[in-house]
Design a protein around this motif. Structure first.
Motif, PDB file in Angstrom:
ATOM      1  N   PRO B 142      25.240  -8.528  -7.485  1.00 31.00           N
ATOM      2  CA  PRO B 142      24.888  -8.852  -8.874  1.00 31.00           C
ATOM      3  C   PRO B 142      25.441  -7.852  -9.885  1.00 31.00           C
ATOM      4  N   ALA B 143      25.693  -6.617  -9.445  1.00 36.41           N
ATOM      5  CA  ALA B 143      26.225  -5.618 -10.376  1.00 36.41           C
ATOM      6  C   ALA B 143      27.639  -5.998 -10.804  1.00 36.41           C
ATOM      7  N   ASN B 144      28.455  -6.416  -9.811  1.00 35.81           N
ATOM      8  CA  ASN B 144      29.798  -6.902 -10.149  1.00 35.81           C
ATOM      9  C   ASN B 144      29.683  -8.167 -10.993  1.00 35.81           C
ATOM     10  N   MET B 146      27.384  -8.926 -13.086  1.00 34.27           N
ATOM     11  CA  MET B 146      27.048  -8.583 -14.461  1.00 34.27           C
ATOM     12  C   MET B 146      28.289  -8.108 -15.206  1.00 34.27           C
ATOM     13  N   ALA B 147      29.099  -7.284 -14.524  1.00 37.63           N
ATOM     14  CA  ALA B 147      30.313  -6.766 -15.175  1.00 37.63           C
ATOM     15  C   ALA B 147      31.254  -7.917 -15.512  1.00 37.63           C
ATOM     16  N   ARG B 150      29.750  -9.949 -18.339  1.00 38.80           N
ATOM     17  CA  ARG B 150      29.838  -9.264 -19.622  1.00 38.80           C
ATOM     18  C   ARG B 150      31.227  -9.404 -20.229  1.00 38.80           C
ATOM     19  N   THR B 151      32.242  -9.338 -19.372  1.00 42.02           N
ATOM     20  CA  THR B 151      33.612  -9.397 -19.876  1.00 42.02           C
ATOM     21  C   THR B 151      34.041 -10.821 -20.196  1.00 42.02           C
ATOM     22  N   ALA B 154      29.667 -13.363 -21.706  1.00 44.26           N
ATOM     23  CA  ALA B 154      28.601 -12.958 -22.625  1.00 44.26           C
ATOM     24  C   ALA B 154      28.942 -13.197 -24.094  1.00 44.26           C
ATOM     25  N   MET B 155      30.259 -13.232 -24.419  1.00 42.39           N
ATOM     26  CA  MET B 155      30.590 -13.397 -25.850  1.00 42.39           C
ATOM     27  C   MET B 155      30.160 -14.754 -26.372  1.00 42.39           C
ATOM     28  N   CYS B 156      29.971 -15.742 -25.491  1.00 44.58           N
ATOM     29  CA  CYS B 156      29.439 -17.030 -25.951  1.00 44.58           C
ATOM     30  C   CYS B 156      28.009 -17.247 -25.464  1.00 44.58           C
ATOM     31  N   HIS B 157      27.771 -16.945 -24.170  1.00 46.07           N
ATOM     32  CA  HIS B 157      26.462 -17.282 -23.606  1.00 46.07           C
ATOM     33  C   HIS B 157      25.412 -16.188 -23.852  1.00 46.07           C
ATOM     34  N   GLY B 158      25.777 -15.082 -24.467  1.00 48.28           N
ATOM     35  CA  GLY B 158      24.825 -13.998 -24.693  1.00 48.28           C
ATOM     36  C   GLY B 158      24.744 -13.092 -23.477  1.00 48.28           C
ATOM     37  N   ALA B 159      24.117 -11.914 -23.650  1.00 48.32           N
ATOM     38  CA  ALA B 159      24.140 -10.864 -22.629  1.00 48.32           C
ATOM     39  C   ALA B 159      23.610 -11.348 -21.285  1.00 48.32           C
ATOM     40  N   ILE B 160      22.545 -12.140 -21.273  1.00 51.51           N
ATOM     41  CA  ILE B 160      22.026 -12.601 -19.988  1.00 51.51           C
ATOM     42  C   ILE B 160      22.002 -14.126 -19.910  1.00 51.51           C
ATOM     43  N   PHE B 213      24.020 -12.681 -10.410  1.00 50.33           N
ATOM     44  CA  PHE B 213      23.507 -11.988 -11.603  1.00 50.33           C
ATOM     45  C   PHE B 213      22.562 -12.895 -12.379  1.00 50.33           C
TER      46      PHE B 213
END
Lengths: 578, 259
Positions: B142-144, B146-147, B150-151, B154-160, B213
């Motif tokens: 999940p850490a990968n 998230m990375a 994020r890249t 997240a710019m459209c769907h939001g941080a989570i 994630f």
């Protein structure tokens, strides 16, 4: 001391005596404990700010024990699955550490952040109270400025603290700050390099912000809070209008024991509410945003609410055609106007308002009795207009959330807000002024004719009238105590010998401003008008059914500032014809 | 039997009967529902049934041979994954024109969706519906995820993945209600405004990590209620409503206390 005093009382007395002999503190305590403060719930708004600040200090000290203000890169190996093995700054890693591994750490962090939001919210609320009641008038203009600077410092404290965890969201905020600084003509780039110690983001900004956040800004806030409170004691507290309250006295209760108990208790109430919020409501979940990296920006990236108006201004500003290149230098009006000029105008208007109003009235006397907001229509309307502008900007800063949550198109929202930013404050000003004047007319009506009782009486000759019950002395006082404010009249441009008068142009300006403030007005009822209103119905006086209003003694304590309204017979009633 | 008859008026009888009925329904459903395994290999009859469904539900806009027309994409080569995503989330068949097709309760059942997908996949090769193995997150990181999220997301769907606004009334939806298969399919086929993240762009492992994630987010926020997880605006709203609201209420109470 009585011979039956307990051991505890004797010890306390002994200690107090010891201190008094060496410091003479007894006198200060005695006079301070007897200091009179007027009572009203709205006077507690500033206390909310003060107590939030105390909570910020307490929780902040806790956080500094675990936070590492460093941008050195580490690899995360803590308990959070979504972060394991990721590279991040020590600042971010220590924020995760104190949130997930330190007992009570997350609670403290959340209380600290909620307290920061509450600090700003209560400052704004307190400012609104001071503004709308005219508490900034002579002699308190300087204290208004102190409070204004405190608000700016609150913004600085909030912004520097918000950026410390070094997460993606706050990093985006810093990036915007960098852009804003760089938009300043000529010195922008140099200033940005100075702040960040080189190209953004560099490795210095977190330690620098840390110093500003935990030392510089709190020290300034603490000092100015001291000054702010010193002025309150020096000027004495303002009071709401009421019988017996004048600009020469303070009607209330002594500090000890009443307010010591109330204020002391209120601290725990504020702490309790903040603890409740910190315990149950997530705030700034940095684990969702991840460690800072200049490339990603997520949707819904906004600053804390008190900075949202700046975000909104940036979102409203059209980008195309507003970036000019002049002789090799870029002038970014698309950033400069919304981020520097707009807040500059709004804040300057706010800071200077007391002086503008004093200029318009030409009034140099001291005022300790507060205004009812309706009795200063232009002031109230100006305040509402400024608030409306801020509110439109705040909504504009949330335009993406408005779009998703209310099924609207973000482009339409933005265009509507662009228009509203200019139109809404004007409409708000006009509407508020009309409402204030309307309320004043209502007050006049009530004073002259009394309350409608709903009792309809038919006379022998067939005429119907409604019985009106006159106001009691308290009610009437509230509605007639204020001074009428009229536009100032100035001397003619030339004196009697036809010589041009010095200072005429300044007077002319003052007259114009004064007219803007006081041209439209409703005068308070004069004793003569009251007497006239009472006499016209006297011939058909009727006994008021089942009501014998308590006679408030006209013993001088309730007398008005200028003319005393005539003492009325409590059984007499007014009759309004037709 | 007598013992049961004697108790049929017992006050718990309706509840017990209801529980038994639910149990029975569940058991029958489990026995009769099509399993994932049976969905794997489309037969000739599936394709025929799918074509009939296509003519009835899709051809009006996409054309009788799925060639599309102005403003309506051709479905030749979109593959089974696109059909499964659009139909299983209810976006297709589309209810009405708007900035974008809205998710709604699916109009075709699983069997029909499978047949329709088989038909569209038979027109030209395209991305297949991901297998259960591909969306299995047991070994995912999940850490990968998230990375990567994020890249790329997240710019459209939001941080989570709580969603966000796009231009002209379009939006990136909240991902918390999406199944792992739908998330995978969306990345694979890029529905509506979304870009395509093919297997060369984001490896199957990366896709699986993203799903892992998103699954981590189901656990909720460690800090208490998440206030919608939309960021500082919600926090600002609540500090005024709860913080200032409560404290003004309490100020009035303290102010009214006899001194």
């Amino acid at each position: 001391m009585s011979p039956r005093a307990t051991t505890g009382a004797r010890a306390a007395g002994g200690t107090a005596d010891y201190l008094d002999q060496r410091t003479g503190i007894g006198l200060a305590v005695k006079s301070f404990a007897r200091k009179i403060f007027p009572d009203h719930w709205s006077f507690l708004l500033g206390e909310i700010a003060l107590y939030s600040f105390v909570v910020l200090l307490i929780t902040g000290v806790f956080l500094t024990l675990f936070f590492v203000p460093s941008m050195g890169v580490v690899t995360y190996d803590g308990p959070l699955a979504t972060m394991r093995g990721q590279e991040m700054s020590e600042a971010f890693a220590s924020t995760l550490h104190l949130s997930f591994e330190v007992t009570g750490g997350l609670l403290m962090r959340q209380i600290h952040h909620w307290a920061a939001l509450l600090f700003m919210a209560s400052i704004i609320t307190h400012m609104m109270r001071v503004f709308f009641t005219g508490a900034f008038r002579t002699p308190r203009e300087v204290n208004w400025l102190v409070g204004f600077v405190l608000m700016i410092l609150g913004l600085a404290a909030g912004f520097t603290g918000y950026s410390l965890p070094d997460d993606v969201l706050s990093g985006n905020g810093l990036r915007i700050t960098d852009g804003v600084v760089k938009s300043i003509p000529i010195i922008g780039s140099y200033l940005s390099y100075f702040i960040f110690g080189g190209e953004f983001p560099g490795e210095h900004i977190i330690p620098r912000l840390f110093t500003v956040h935990i030392l510089l800004v709190p020290a300034l806030i603490l000092a100015l809070v001291g000054l702010h409170l010193f002025f309150v004691v020096l000027h004495k507290h303002t009071q709401y209008p009421g019988p017996g309250r004048t600009d020469r006295n303070v009607v209330g209760y002594p500090l000890f024991p009443v307010y010591v108990a109330k204020a002391g208790g209120f601290f725990f109430v504020v702490f309790g509410v903040l603890a409740l919020m910190g315990a149950t409501m997530t705030i700034n979940p940095v684990w969702n945003y991840g460690p800072y990296d200049p490339s990603p920006v997520s949707a819904g990236a906004q600053p804390d609410w008190y900075m949202l108006f700046l975000e909104g201004a940036l979102r409203l500003m059209p980008g195309q055609g507003t970036e000019w290149v002049i002789g090799g230098f870029t002038l970014s009006l698309n950033v400069l106007v919304p981020a520097v000029v707009v807040p500059g105008l709004l804040f300057t208007a706010l800071a200077l308002y007391p002086f503008i109003e004093a200029f318009a009235t030409g009034d140099k006397r001291e005022h300790h009795v507060l205004d009812r907001p309706r009795n200063a229509p232009v002031r109230t309307a100006s305040g509402v207009a400024i608030l409306t502008a801020f509110f439109v900007l705040i909504l504009a800063g949330s335009n993406d959330l408005l779009a998703t949550h209310f099924d609207l198109a973000i482009n339409d929202i933005t265009n509507v807000f662009r228009a509203l930013l200019f139109v809404a404050p004007v409409v708000a000003f006009w509407a508020t002024k009309r409402i204030a004047l309307g309320l004043q007319r209502k007050d006049r009506e009530l004073v002259l004719h009394g309350h409608e009782t709903g009792r309809i009486v038919r006379f022998a000759h067939g005429e119907y009238v409604e019985v009106h019950k006159p106001l009691d002395d308290y009610e009437r006082w509230l509605r007639v105590q204020h001074e009428p404010r009229r536009p100032i009249e100035i001397l003619p441009a030339e004196d009697e010998r036809g010589v041009r008068r010095k200072g005429y142009r300044r007077d002319l300006l003052r007259q114009r401003v004064s007219r803007f403030f006081y041209e439209d007005r409703v005068e308070p009822v004069t004793p003569r008008e009251l007497a006239a209103a009472h006499s016209h119905g006297a011939h058909d006086s009727l006994p008021t059914e089942g009501s014998a209003p308590a006679q408030i003694g006209s013993d001088g304590a309730h007398r008005g500032p200028d003319d005393e309204p005539e003492t009325t017979d409590s059984t007499r009633i007014d009759v309004v014809h037709g | 039997m007598k013992a049961i008859a004697a108790r049929r008026h017992h006050r718990f009888a309706p509840a017990v009967l209801l529980a038994l009925a639910l149990l029975l329904t569940g058991a029958v459903y489990a026995a009769l529902a099509p399993s994932a395994a049976s969905a794997a290999a489309p037969s000739e009859s599936d394709i025929e049934a799918g074509e009939a469904l296509f003519q009835a539900n899709c051809a009006t806009c996409h054309g009788p041979s799925a060639e599309g027309r102005d403003g309506v994409p051709s479905l030749i080569g979109v593959g089974a994954a696109a059909v499964d995503f659009q139909v299983s989330t209810g976006r297709m068949p589309m209810q009405m024109n708007g900035p974008q097709a809205m998710a709604k309760p699916p109009q075709l059942d699983e069997e029909q969706t499978r047949q329709l997908a088989a038909y569209v996949a038979s027109l030209a090769p395209g991305p297949a519906i991901p297998t259960a193995e591909q969306v299995d997150t047991t070994d995912a990181d999940p850490a990968n995820g998230m990375a990567v999220f994020r890249t790329n997301c997240a710019m459209c769907h939001g941080a989570i993945g709580k969603g966000g606004a796009l231009s002209e009334g379009k939006f990136a939806p909240d991902l918390s209600g999406s199944t792992p298969t739908q998330v995978y399919e969306a990345m694979l086929t890029g529905p509506q405004s979304m870009p395509v993240f093919n297997e060369a762009n984001l490896s199957p492992e990366d896709k699986r990590d993203v799903i892992a994630f998103l699954e981590e987010q189901q656990a909720g926020s460690p800090g208490g209620t998440d206030l919608g997880a939309v960021g500082p605006v919600a926090e600002g709203l609540w500090v005024w409503v709860v913080g200032i609201g409560l404290l003004i209420g309490l100020s009035v109470w303290i102010g009214a206390k006899s001194s």
